[in-house]
Design a protein around this motif. Structure first.
Motif, PDB file in Angstrom:
ATOM      1  N   GLY A  29       0.482  -1.202  -0.058  1.00 39.94           N
ATOM      2  CA  GLY A  29       0.167   0.135  -0.036  1.00 39.94           C
ATOM      3  C   GLY A  29       1.292   0.884   0.110  1.00 39.94           C
ATOM      4  N   HIS A  30       2.577   1.060  -0.200  1.00 50.62           N
ATOM      5  CA  HIS A  30       3.609   2.258  -0.153  1.00 50.62           C
ATOM      6  C   HIS A  30       3.266   3.051  -1.190  1.00 50.62           C
ATOM      7  CE1 HIS A  30       4.733   1.077   3.751  1.00 50.62           C
ATOM      8  NE2 HIS A  30       4.906  -0.196   3.217  1.00 50.62           N
ATOM      9  N   ARG A  31       3.400   4.240  -1.388  1.00 45.29           N
ATOM     10  CA  ARG A  31       3.401   5.049  -3.008  1.00 45.29           C
ATOM     11  C   ARG A  31       4.248   4.938  -3.398  1.00 45.29           C
ATOM     12  NH1 ARG A  31       0.981   8.316  -6.429  1.00 45.29           N
ATOM     13  NH2 ARG A  31       2.278  10.772  -6.824  1.00 45.29           N
ATOM     14  N   VAL A  32       4.516   3.910  -4.748  1.00 47.67           N
ATOM     15  CA  VAL A  32       6.349   4.561  -4.927  1.00 47.67           C
ATOM     16  C   VAL A  32       6.262   4.859  -6.566  1.00 47.67           C
ATOM     17  CG1 VAL A  32       7.681   2.401  -6.508  1.00 47.67           C
ATOM     18  CG2 VAL A  32       6.043   1.722  -3.823  1.00 47.67           C
ATOM     19  N   ILE A  33       7.532   5.498  -6.450  1.00 55.43           N
ATOM     20  CA  ILE A  33       7.319   6.532  -6.687  1.00 55.43           C
ATOM     21  C   ILE A  33       8.575   6.343  -8.496  1.00 55.43           C
ATOM     22  CG2 ILE A  33       8.267   8.865  -8.034  1.00 55.43           C
ATOM     23  CD1 ILE A  33       6.541   9.851  -5.542  1.00 55.43           C
ATOM     24  N   ARG A  60      12.415   2.336 -25.043  1.00 60.42           N
ATOM     25  CA  ARG A  60      13.226   1.864 -24.233  1.00 60.42           C
ATOM     26  C   ARG A  60      12.046   2.653 -22.788  1.00 60.42           C
ATOM     27  NH1 ARG A  60      18.931   1.203 -22.333  1.00 60.42           N
ATOM     28  NH2 ARG A  60      18.396  -0.386 -20.784  1.00 60.42           N
ATOM     29  N   SER A  61      11.562   4.447 -23.491  1.00 58.18           N
ATOM     30  CA  SER A  61      10.635   4.156 -22.083  1.00 58.18           C
ATOM     31  C   SER A  61       9.474   4.211 -22.336  1.00 58.18           C
ATOM     32  CB  SER A  61      10.710   5.801 -23.190  1.00 58.18           C
ATOM     33  OG  SER A  61      11.342   6.902 -23.540  1.00 58.18           O
ATOM     34  N   LEU A  62       9.209   3.510 -23.068  1.00 58.40           N
ATOM     35  CA  LEU A  62       8.002   2.433 -23.288  1.00 58.40           C
ATOM     36  C   LEU A  62       7.667   1.188 -22.378  1.00 58.40           C
ATOM     37  CD1 LEU A  62       6.751   2.142 -26.925  1.00 58.40           C
ATOM     38  CD2 LEU A  62       6.025   3.835 -24.924  1.00 58.40           C
ATOM     39  N   GLU A  63       9.063   0.693 -22.434  1.00 54.43           N
ATOM     40  CA  GLU A  63       9.382  -0.180 -22.230  1.00 54.43           C
ATOM     41  C   GLU A  63       9.465  -0.121 -20.407  1.00 54.43           C
ATOM     42  OE1 GLU A  63      12.165  -3.062 -24.902  1.00 54.43           O
ATOM     43  OE2 GLU A  63      13.169  -1.593 -23.200  1.00 54.43           O
ATOM     44  N   VAL A  64      10.421   0.520 -19.507  1.00 54.24           N
ATOM     45  CA  VAL A  64      10.048   0.650 -18.697  1.00 54.24           C
ATOM     46  C   VAL A  64       9.137   1.594 -18.044  1.00 54.24           C
ATOM     47  CG1 VAL A  64      10.980   4.131 -18.745  1.00 54.24           C
ATOM     48  CG2 VAL A  64      11.923   2.275 -17.135  1.00 54.24           C
ATOM     49  N   GLU A  65       8.117   2.239 -18.603  1.00 52.89           N
ATOM     50  CA  GLU A  65       6.500   2.645 -18.580  1.00 52.89           C
ATOM     51  C   GLU A  65       5.746   0.764 -18.178  1.00 52.89           C
ATOM     52  OE1 GLU A  65       5.090   5.578 -20.765  1.00 52.89           O
ATOM     53  OE2 GLU A  65       6.524   6.807 -20.073  1.00 52.89           O
ATOM     54  N   LYS A  66       6.024  -0.446 -19.051  1.00 50.44           N
ATOM     55  CA  LYS A  66       5.307  -0.678 -18.636  1.00 50.44           C
ATOM     56  C   LYS A  66       5.751  -2.110 -16.924  1.00 50.44           C
ATOM     57  CE  LYS A  66       5.286  -2.525 -23.485  1.00 50.44           C
ATOM     58  NZ  LYS A  66       5.433  -3.126 -24.934  1.00 50.44           N
ATOM     59  N   SER A  67       7.096  -1.464 -17.017  1.00 56.81           N
ATOM     60  CA  SER A  67       7.553  -2.049 -16.110  1.00 56.81           C
ATOM     61  C   SER A  67       7.091  -1.136 -14.231  1.00 56.81           C
ATOM     62  CB  SER A  67       9.370  -2.060 -16.370  1.00 56.81           C
ATOM     63  OG  SER A  67       9.972  -2.334 -15.109  1.00 56.81           O
ATOM     64  N   ALA A  73       3.799   0.632  -9.843  1.00 51.38           N
ATOM     65  CA  ALA A  73       4.789   2.021  -9.305  1.00 51.38           C
ATOM     66  C   ALA A  73       4.088   2.994 -10.111  1.00 51.38           C
ATOM     67  CB  ALA A  73       6.283   2.761  -9.846  1.00 51.38           C
ATOM     68  N   THR A  74       3.617   3.952  -9.167  1.00 52.57           N
ATOM     69  CA  THR A  74       1.896   4.699  -9.461  1.00 52.57           C
ATOM     70  C   THR A  74       2.267   5.802 -10.174  1.00 52.57           C
ATOM     71  OG1 THR A  74       2.665   5.512  -7.295  1.00 52.57           O
ATOM     72  CG2 THR A  74       0.293   4.506  -7.823  1.00 52.57           C
ATOM     73  N   ARG A  75       4.260   6.545 -10.003  1.00 50.11           N
ATOM     74  CA  ARG A  75       4.392   7.223 -11.106  1.00 50.11           C
ATOM     75  C   ARG A  75       5.403   6.887 -11.015  1.00 50.11           C
ATOM     76  NH1 ARG A  75       5.529  13.513  -8.492  1.00 50.11           N
ATOM     77  NH2 ARG A  75       5.971  13.906 -10.005  1.00 50.11           N
ATOM     78  N   GLU A 117       5.291  15.992  -3.306  1.00 59.16           N
ATOM     79  CA  GLU A 117       5.412  14.526  -2.555  1.00 59.16           C
ATOM     80  C   GLU A 117       6.131  14.989  -1.279  1.00 59.16           C
ATOM     81  OE1 GLU A 117       4.426  11.453  -4.077  1.00 59.16           O
ATOM     82  OE2 GLU A 117       4.145  12.759  -6.578  1.00 59.16           O
ATOM     83  N   GLU A 118       5.472  13.682  -0.281  1.00 59.00           N
ATOM     84  CA  GLU A 118       6.070  13.734   0.895  1.00 59.00           C
ATOM     85  C   GLU A 118       6.740  12.177   0.755  1.00 59.00           C
ATOM     86  OE1 GLU A 118       4.842  15.341   3.736  1.00 59.00           O
ATOM     87  OE2 GLU A 118       3.540  17.412   3.061  1.00 59.00           O
ATOM     88  N   VAL A 119       8.169  12.580   0.297  1.00 62.27           N
ATOM     89  CA  VAL A 119       8.800  11.403   0.278  1.00 62.27           C
ATOM     90  C   VAL A 119       9.492  11.207   2.032  1.00 62.27           C
ATOM     91  CG1 VAL A 119      10.907  10.483  -0.736  1.00 62.27           C
ATOM     92  CG2 VAL A 119       9.462  12.541  -2.027  1.00 62.27           C
TER      93      VAL A 119
END
Ligand SMILES: [Zn+2]
Length: 272
Positions: A29-33, A60-67, A73-75, A117-119
């Motif tokens: 349930g953590h927010r992963v960026i 590679r940009s598309l690949e990392v977005e899919k990953s 990761a939410t963002r 963000e509150e990191v």
């Protein structure tokens, strides 16, 4: 719930080095960026993967977005520097590459992305970037500076040198006992892992995260990087048992709270 930033150098680093931990944290349930410094222009594309006229960085940009999506990761954001390539190559002199970036400017780019963000925690690489890649070293420098300025706790993801040497040794023994020749890949792995600048010794590692429960997702996220991971690479072909042995744990260091001799490896990345 915490907000955790994983700061990486190139598309595929997130899956290979912290994919399991990202998936576990998202599941909890953590927010992963995910923040990626470059789009991996200097990677070597697997033959036949790119369409005609398609640029590697776009793929590679598309690949990392899919990953990132697979890992929960939410963002995902890019710092949009150019991949610097390996240390001895000309590409490290490119004016837009991450290696040439002024530290303050790179810290500013990261600050802008994270300003809303509150990191609670940021994950970067160890001081040598795991294995000496200039962009990984730069992630360490920029991430450290950002964490100090914003008073955010940090962790270094690293390679467990001792564990990797053990696996490599074992594989070499099995190969020679079976009367087979050592292949190039194995020889390279032996050379690399025998250097003292490779990863960190287990005694200096503070956290070992068991990611076996999400290993299928980590593996799926790795394989999504098809421009880098060929269908016959061991990331794809390794049996589940061996895969678990090689990738079932991820290793981190809390530089502000070293582990005492008596203390066992910590299992919760958020706890000191
Ligand atoms: Zn990388």
């Amino acid at each position: 719930m915490a907000t955790v930033v994983f700061f990486h150098a190139h598309p595929d680093d997130e899956a290979l080095s912290t994919g399991g931990t990202m998936a576990l944290m998202a599941e909890a349930g953590h927010r992963v960026i995910l923040v990626v410094a470059t789009r991996g222009e200097e990677g070597k594309p697997v033959e036949g993967v790119l369409e005609e006229g398609e640029e590697l960085e776009d793929r590679r940009s598309l690949e990392v977005e899919k990953s990132a999506e697979i890992l929960g990761a939410t963002r995902i954001e890019f710092l949009n520097y150019r991949d610097s390539g390996m240390i001895e190559s000309d590409t490290t002199n490119h004016p837009n590459c991450f290696w040439q970036a002024a530290k303050e400017e790179a810290v500013n780019r990261l600050s802008n992305i994270l300003s809303t963000e509150e990191v609670d925690l940021i994950v970067i690489y160890d001081p040598n970037g795991g294995y000496g890649h200039p962009d990984h070293i730069q992630v360490h420098r920029v991430g450290t500076q950002w964490a100090q300025e914003n008073n955010v706790r940090l962790r270094w993801v690293t390679l467990n040198r001792d564990a990797i040497r053990k696996v490599v040794e074992q594989t070499i023994n099995e190969t020679t006992e079976a009367g087979k020749e050592l292949d190039e890949d194995l020889t390279k792995r032996e050379e690399r892992s025998s250097e003292d600048s490779f990863g960190m010794a287990e005694k200096d590692i503070t956290h070992a995260i068991d990611v076996t429960s999400v290993l299928d997702r980590k593996r799926a996220a790795v394989v999504v990087h098809a421009s880098q991971i060929a269908p016959d690479s061991f990331f794809v072909t390794l049996g589940n048992d061996q895969y678990e042995k090689a990738f079932g744990r991820e290793w981190f260091v809390d530089p502000d709270a070293p582990r005492t001799r008596e203390e066992s490896l910590r299992s919760d990345l958020l706890l000191n």
